[in-house]
Design a protein around this motif. Structure first.
Motif, PDB file in Angstrom:
ATOM      1  N   ALA A   1     -13.030   9.887  27.447  1.00  0.00           N
ATOM      2  CA  ALA A   1     -14.059   9.821  28.492  1.00  0.00           C
ATOM      3  C   ALA A   1     -14.940   8.594  28.297  1.00  0.00           C
ATOM      4  O   ALA A   1     -15.312   7.917  29.262  1.00  0.00           O
ATOM      5  CB  ALA A   1     -14.900  11.092  28.490  1.00  0.00           C
ATOM      6  N   LEU A   2     -15.273   8.274  27.069  1.00  0.00           N
ATOM      7  CA  LEU A   2     -16.072   7.085  26.792  1.00  0.00           C
ATOM      8  C   LEU A   2     -15.316   5.814  27.131  1.00  0.00           C
ATOM      9  O   LEU A   2     -15.889   4.873  27.691  1.00  0.00           O
ATOM     10  CB  LEU A   2     -16.488   7.048  25.317  1.00  0.00           C
ATOM     11  N   LEU A   3     -14.045   5.757  26.799  1.00  0.00           N
ATOM     12  CA  LEU A   3     -13.243   4.572  27.123  1.00  0.00           C
ATOM     13  C   LEU A   3     -13.185   4.349  28.627  1.00  0.00           C
ATOM     14  O   LEU A   3     -13.330   3.214  29.105  1.00  0.00           O
ATOM     15  CB  LEU A   3     -11.832   4.700  26.541  1.00  0.00           C
ATOM     16  N   VAL A   4     -13.008   5.422  29.390  1.00  0.00           N
ATOM     17  CA  VAL A   4     -12.989   5.318  30.846  1.00  0.00           C
ATOM     18  C   VAL A   4     -14.351   4.833  31.337  1.00  0.00           C
ATOM     19  O   VAL A   4     -14.429   3.941  32.194  1.00  0.00           O
ATOM     20  CB  VAL A   4     -12.619   6.683  31.494  1.00  0.00           C
ATOM     21  N   TRP A   5     -15.421   5.403  30.804  1.00  0.00           N
ATOM     22  CA  TRP A   5     -16.768   5.006  31.222  1.00  0.00           C
ATOM     23  C   TRP A   5     -17.026   3.524  30.933  1.00  0.00           C
ATOM     24  O   TRP A   5     -17.556   2.814  31.784  1.00  0.00           O
ATOM     25  CB  TRP A   5     -17.837   5.869  30.524  1.00  0.00           C
TER      26      TRP A   5
END
Length: 184
Positions: free
Chosen positions: A66-70
């Motif tokens: 989720a952090l990588l996508v964000w």
């Protein structure tokens, strides 16, 4: 673009994970691990459950993804083609942010800034991190700026311990901004 100040999402992620994720080591693929923790009054602790505690599950891989996508989305909207410029202390926060940015953007788009205040015995951690990640980095010693400000404060002003303690982080923030605005 600068990722010097963490947003609420990153803060929540770091607060939840820093206590539990020694497996979040740099450059290694994280196995799908489910980390069990227990909450009481919204406080998380890695201890055995006690009466009245509710067990919750934290999926480190899902949180990381989720952090990588964000990060990718944030750069797409706010700074397409810009570099992530990160102040590297060698500590947990900057290490995790740098590793996530490298994975999300590629090492060619991440620049580390090491900012010792004179001679710092722990600067080796910062050098090891940027070398491990393979990112471009600059070293800016803030000692002259720090001493210049302190030595030019009004002579009749009693410089507090808080001033001496808080000035280096403010200089580091300004340094990261200066480099980011110059490379982006």
């Amino acid at each position: 673009m600068i990722i010097a100040q963490r947003n609420r999402f990153v803060n929540r992620f770091l607060q939840k994970t820093l206590k539990f994720l020694s497996c979040f080591s740099l450059g290694k693929t994280i196995e799908r691990k489910r980390i069990f923790c227990y909450t009481v009054d919204n406080k998380t602790c890695p201890k055995l459950p006690k009466e009245g505690m509710v067990m919750s599950m934290f999926d480190a891989v899902k949180a990381k993804e989720a952090l990588l996508v964000w990060i990718r989305e944030w750069f797409e909207v706010n700074g397409k083609g810009c570099n992530a410029v990160i102040g590297i202390s060698g500590g947990k926060d900057s290490s995790i942010v740098a590793a996530l940015c490298v994975e999300a953007l590629g090492k060619e788009r991440v620049i580390g800034v090491l900012m010792p205040n004179g001679e710092q015995s722990d600067i080796d951690f910062s050098h090891k991190l940027v070398n491990h990640l393979g990112i471009e980095h600059d070293v800016v010693n803030i000692k002259d700026a720090f001493e210049g400000i302190v030595n030019n404060l009004p002579k009749d002003l009693e410089t507090s311990a808080q001033t001496i303690q808080n000035l280096p982080p403010r200089l580091r923030m300004s340094t990261v901004y200066a480099i980011s605005q110059s490379v982006n």
